[in-house]
Design an enzyme around this catalytic site. Structure first.
Site, PDB file in Angstrom:
ATOM      1  N   LYS A  22       3.079   2.756   9.243  1.00  0.00           N
ATOM      2  CA  LYS A  22       4.078   3.784   9.451  1.00  0.00           C
ATOM      3  C   LYS A  22       3.322   5.060   9.740  1.00  0.00           C
ATOM      4  O   LYS A  22       2.410   5.432   9.005  1.00  0.00           O
ATOM      5  CB  LYS A  22       4.877   3.924   8.148  1.00  0.00           C
ATOM      6  CG  LYS A  22       6.103   4.800   8.236  1.00  0.00           C
ATOM      7  CD  LYS A  22       6.821   4.766   6.876  1.00  0.00           C
ATOM      8  CE  LYS A  22       7.978   5.717   6.837  1.00  0.00           C
ATOM      9  NZ  LYS A  22       7.616   7.110   7.106  1.00  0.00           N
ATOM     10  N   GLY A  23       3.672   5.713  10.846  1.00  0.00           N
ATOM     11  CA  GLY A  23       3.014   6.971  11.188  1.00  0.00           C
ATOM     12  C   GLY A  23       3.922   8.139  10.871  1.00  0.00           C
ATOM     13  O   GLY A  23       4.956   7.971  10.231  1.00  0.00           O
ATOM     14  N   LYS A  24       3.521   9.309  11.342  1.00  0.00           N
ATOM     15  CA  LYS A  24       4.331  10.498  11.094  1.00  0.00           C
ATOM     16  C   LYS A  24       5.699  10.370  11.760  1.00  0.00           C
ATOM     17  O   LYS A  24       6.694  10.821  11.222  1.00  0.00           O
ATOM     18  CB  LYS A  24       3.612  11.744  11.630  1.00  0.00           C
ATOM     19  CG  LYS A  24       2.515  12.225  10.695  1.00  0.00           C
ATOM     20  CD  LYS A  24       1.846  13.498  11.181  1.00  0.00           C
ATOM     21  CE  LYS A  24       0.887  13.282  12.342  1.00  0.00           C
ATOM     22  NZ  LYS A  24      -0.269  12.426  12.013  1.00  0.00           N
ATOM     23  N   ARG A  27       7.332   3.699  13.283  1.00  0.00           N
ATOM     24  CA  ARG A  27       6.820   2.511  12.630  1.00  0.00           C
ATOM     25  C   ARG A  27       6.212   1.605  13.680  1.00  0.00           C
ATOM     26  O   ARG A  27       6.656   1.582  14.820  1.00  0.00           O
ATOM     27  CB  ARG A  27       7.945   1.760  11.926  1.00  0.00           C
ATOM     28  CG  ARG A  27       8.480   2.526  10.739  1.00  0.00           C
ATOM     29  CD  ARG A  27       9.790   1.927  10.263  1.00  0.00           C
ATOM     30  NE  ARG A  27      10.378   2.768   9.229  1.00  0.00           N
ATOM     31  CZ  ARG A  27      10.045   2.702   7.935  1.00  0.00           C
ATOM     32  NH1 ARG A  27       9.167   1.810   7.519  1.00  0.00           N
ATOM     33  NH2 ARG A  27      10.595   3.525   7.074  1.00  0.00           N
ATOM     34  N   VAL A  28       5.207   0.847  13.263  1.00  0.00           N
ATOM     35  CA  VAL A  28       4.524  -0.045  14.188  1.00  0.00           C
ATOM     36  C   VAL A  28       4.645  -1.479  13.675  1.00  0.00           C
ATOM     37  O   VAL A  28       4.442  -1.734  12.482  1.00  0.00           O
ATOM     38  CB  VAL A  28       3.035   0.354  14.335  1.00  0.00           C
ATOM     39  CG1 VAL A  28       2.336  -0.532  15.357  1.00  0.00           C
ATOM     40  CG2 VAL A  28       2.889   1.820  14.727  1.00  0.00           C
ATOM     41  N   ASP A 137      -9.359  14.707  19.261  1.00  0.00           N
ATOM     42  CA  ASP A 137      -8.850  14.351  17.929  1.00  0.00           C
ATOM     43  C   ASP A 137      -9.461  13.039  17.464  1.00  0.00           C
ATOM     44  O   ASP A 137      -8.792  12.218  16.869  1.00  0.00           O
ATOM     45  CB  ASP A 137      -7.320  14.260  17.966  1.00  0.00           C
ATOM     46  CG  ASP A 137      -6.704  14.342  16.571  1.00  0.00           C
ATOM     47  OD1 ASP A 137      -7.336  14.950  15.675  1.00  0.00           O
ATOM     48  OD2 ASP A 137      -5.618  13.788  16.370  1.00  0.00           O
ATOM     49  N   LYS A 139     -11.292  10.810  15.145  1.00  0.00           N
ATOM     50  CA  LYS A 139     -11.629  10.725  13.731  1.00  0.00           C
ATOM     51  C   LYS A 139     -11.374   9.289  13.324  1.00  0.00           C
ATOM     52  O   LYS A 139     -10.668   8.559  14.040  1.00  0.00           O
ATOM     53  CB  LYS A 139     -10.791  11.711  12.911  1.00  0.00           C
ATOM     54  CG  LYS A 139      -9.303  11.597  13.174  1.00  0.00           C
ATOM     55  CD  LYS A 139      -8.506  12.679  12.482  1.00  0.00           C
ATOM     56  CE  LYS A 139      -7.047  12.547  12.868  1.00  0.00           C
ATOM     57  NZ  LYS A 139      -6.212  13.563  12.255  1.00  0.00           N
ATOM     58  N   ASN A 142      -8.076   7.484  13.823  1.00  0.00           N
ATOM     59  CA  ASN A 142      -7.594   7.219  15.173  1.00  0.00           C
ATOM     60  C   ASN A 142      -8.399   6.144  15.893  1.00  0.00           C
ATOM     61  O   ASN A 142      -8.261   5.956  17.095  1.00  0.00           O
ATOM     62  CB  ASN A 142      -7.598   8.503  16.010  1.00  0.00           C
ATOM     63  CG  ASN A 142      -6.447   9.419  15.641  1.00  0.00           C
ATOM     64  OD1 ASN A 142      -5.465   8.966  15.051  1.00  0.00           O
ATOM     65  ND2 ASN A 142      -6.554  10.687  15.979  1.00  0.00           N
ATOM     66  N   ASP A 155      -4.214   6.966  19.766  1.00  0.00           N
ATOM     67  CA  ASP A 155      -3.639   8.305  19.616  1.00  0.00           C
ATOM     68  C   ASP A 155      -4.111   9.299  20.656  1.00  0.00           C
ATOM     69  O   ASP A 155      -4.579  10.392  20.348  1.00  0.00           O
ATOM     70  CB  ASP A 155      -3.938   8.863  18.219  1.00  0.00           C
ATOM     71  CG  ASP A 155      -2.931   8.362  17.229  1.00  0.00           C
ATOM     72  OD1 ASP A 155      -1.786   8.127  17.639  1.00  0.00           O
ATOM     73  OD2 ASP A 155      -3.286   8.210  16.057  1.00  0.00           O
ATOM     74  N   THR A 172      -7.324  18.308   8.159  1.00  0.00           N
ATOM     75  CA  THR A 172      -8.714  18.447   7.769  1.00  0.00           C
ATOM     76  C   THR A 172      -9.514  19.168   8.854  1.00  0.00           C
ATOM     77  O   THR A 172      -9.282  18.973  10.035  1.00  0.00           O
ATOM     78  CB  THR A 172      -9.348  17.075   7.462  1.00  0.00           C
ATOM     79  OG1 THR A 172     -10.740  17.254   7.296  1.00  0.00           O
ATOM     80  CG2 THR A 172      -9.099  16.075   8.576  1.00  0.00           C
TER      81      THR A 172
HETATM   82  P1  ATP Z   1       0.576   9.438  14.387  1.00  0.00           P
HETATM   83  O1  ATP Z   1       0.132   8.514  15.474  1.00  0.00           O
HETATM   84  O2  ATP Z   1       2.041   9.613  14.318  1.00  0.00           O
HETATM   85  O3  ATP Z   1      -0.166  10.727  14.373  1.00  0.00           O
HETATM   86  P2  ATP Z   1      -0.476   7.497  12.617  1.00  0.00           P
HETATM   87  O4  ATP Z   1      -1.673   7.266  13.457  1.00  0.00           O
HETATM   88  O5  ATP Z   1      -0.656   7.542  11.160  1.00  0.00           O
HETATM   89  O6  ATP Z   1       0.244   8.779  13.008  1.00  0.00           O
HETATM   90  P3  ATP Z   1       0.857   5.348  13.998  1.00  0.00           P
HETATM   91  O7  ATP Z   1      -0.008   5.523  15.199  1.00  0.00           O
HETATM   92  O8  ATP Z   1       2.308   5.358  14.165  1.00  0.00           O
HETATM   93  O9  ATP Z   1       0.601   6.400  12.904  1.00  0.00           O
HETATM   94  O10 ATP Z   1       0.433   4.012  13.301  1.00  0.00           O
HETATM   95  C1  ATP Z   1       0.741   3.698  11.970  1.00  0.00           C
HETATM   96  C2  ATP Z   1      -0.220   2.638  11.490  1.00  0.00           C
HETATM   97  O11 ATP Z   1       0.036   1.399  12.159  1.00  0.00           O
HETATM   98  C3  ATP Z   1      -1.661   2.954  11.812  1.00  0.00           C
HETATM   99  O12 ATP Z   1      -2.227   3.662  10.783  1.00  0.00           O
HETATM  100  C4  ATP Z   1      -2.300   1.587  11.986  1.00  0.00           C
HETATM  101  O13 ATP Z   1      -2.739   1.085  10.756  1.00  0.00           O
HETATM  102  C5  ATP Z   1      -1.172   0.740  12.483  1.00  0.00           C
HETATM  103  N1  ATP Z   1      -1.247   0.594  13.931  1.00  0.00           N
HETATM  104  C6  ATP Z   1      -0.860   1.496  14.863  1.00  0.00           C
HETATM  105  N2  ATP Z   1      -1.067   1.042  16.099  1.00  0.00           N
HETATM  106  C7  ATP Z   1      -1.604  -0.178  15.970  1.00  0.00           C
HETATM  107  C8  ATP Z   1      -2.073  -1.176  16.904  1.00  0.00           C
HETATM  108  N3  ATP Z   1      -1.998  -0.977  18.213  1.00  0.00           N
HETATM  109  N4  ATP Z   1      -2.574  -2.324  16.417  1.00  0.00           N
HETATM  110  C9  ATP Z   1      -2.644  -2.510  15.084  1.00  0.00           C
HETATM  111  N5  ATP Z   1      -2.246  -1.624  14.153  1.00  0.00           N
HETATM  112  C10 ATP Z   1      -1.733  -0.470  14.583  1.00  0.00           C
HETATM  113 MG    MG Z   2      -1.774   6.904  15.135  1.00  0.00          MG
END
Ligand code: ATP
Ligand code: MG
Length: 276
Positions: A22-24, A27-28, A137, A139, A142, A155, A172
């Protein structure tokens, strides 16, 4: 999937599997395209959230940048679609998840593993810079790993606007280059600085300018207050590379081409991008 990128997709083309995170803003899920059985990651972002945070433009930019980038170390965006409630991004599936987790689990990486990741990142950034894309960005959060442990930058585009985001969101400071901390105009060499930070973090397990407060991190970055702990053992070639990247004057940082040719990389990195 890649060949069919012009195609119009919809949610019923996919079988949805387990949640990956789950990101900000969304959901993935792991998902499988019904016809080809091709496994992807489906990122679901609600239109309500896009509306609420006014991030349509940012998202569109991220999507367009990521869609145009096709490199083995850049997470592919195969396409996108939407329904009345959500926007869906069809992403390459990174089976081994976040590099950050692998680093926390191991504490720090071996020189071989660190050099392999740094070379993969350098190649990906050289490709992006050629296309006039500055990530800004980079880090560990990402960076994702595929089923073979190959590094994938994720990202994209978010980062293009991440300067204001960072300042307003109190994120950070650890990965920021001096010219970004000072808010001066900056260029591609921002990513080269970050490679130095990551190389240090991969080998020592923590970024070099870590401090108890943001103000202190800021001061340490501005002074380039760099020191190398005696443990774990790290070779002098690795320290040399780090010292040539963490240089305040951005024009004097080692170029991406010179990173690829650096003795530490030549000696330790697996050019295929996978670690044994
Ligand atoms: P944001 O991208 O909104 O800044 P984030 O990186 O925390 O925030 P998401 O990119 O939505 O959130 O991803 C949420 C989580 O899902 C990630 O931390 C990662 O663990 C998993 N995830 C995202 N994309 C993938 C992918 N393509 N393959 C596998 N896992 C993924
Ligand atoms: Mg992300």
């Amino acid at each position: 999937m890649g060949e069919n990128s012009e195609r119009q997709w919809c949610i019923s083309d996919f079988e949805i599997g387990k949640p990956l995170g789950k990101g900000k803003f969304g959901r993935v899920y792991v998902a499988r395209e019904r016809e080809s059985k091709f496994v992807v990651a489906l990122k679901v972002i609600s239109k309500e959230q896009l509306e609420k945070y006014k991030i349509h433009h940012q998202l569109r930019r991220e999507m367009e940048i990521q869609f145009s980038l096709k490199h083995p170390n850049v997470l592919r965006l195969y396409g996108w679609f939407h329904d009345s409630e959500n926007v869906f991004l069809i992403l390459e599936y990174a089976h081994n998840g976040e590099l950050y987790k692998e680093l926390s689990r191991k504490g720090h990486f071996s020189e071989q593993q660190a050099a392999t990741y740094i070379l993969s990142l350098t190649k990906a950034l050289a490709y992006c810079h050629d296309k006039h894309v500055i990530h800004r960005d980079i880090k560990p959060e990402n960076l994702l790993l595929d089923h073979e442990g190959r590094l994938k930058i994720a990202d994209f585009g978010w980062s293009v606007q991440s300067r204001s985001k960072r300042h307003t969101m109190c994120g950070t400071l650890d990965y920021l280059a001096p010219e970004m901390v000072e808010n001066k105009a900056h260029d591609y060499a921002v990513d080269n600085w970050t490679l130095g930070i990551l190389c240090y973090e991969f080998l020592y397990g923590a970024p070099p300018f870590e401090a108890d407060s943001q103000v202190d991190t800021f001061k340490r970055i501005m002074k380039v207050d760099l020191s190398f702990p005696s443990t774990p053992y790290v070779s002098s070639e690795a320290k040399h590379l780090i010292s040539r990247l963490l240089v305040k004057d951005s024009s004097r940082r080692l170029s991406l081409q010179r990173i690829m040719e650096h003795p530490w990389i030549i000696k330790n990195a697996n050019p295929i991008g996978v670690c044994s």
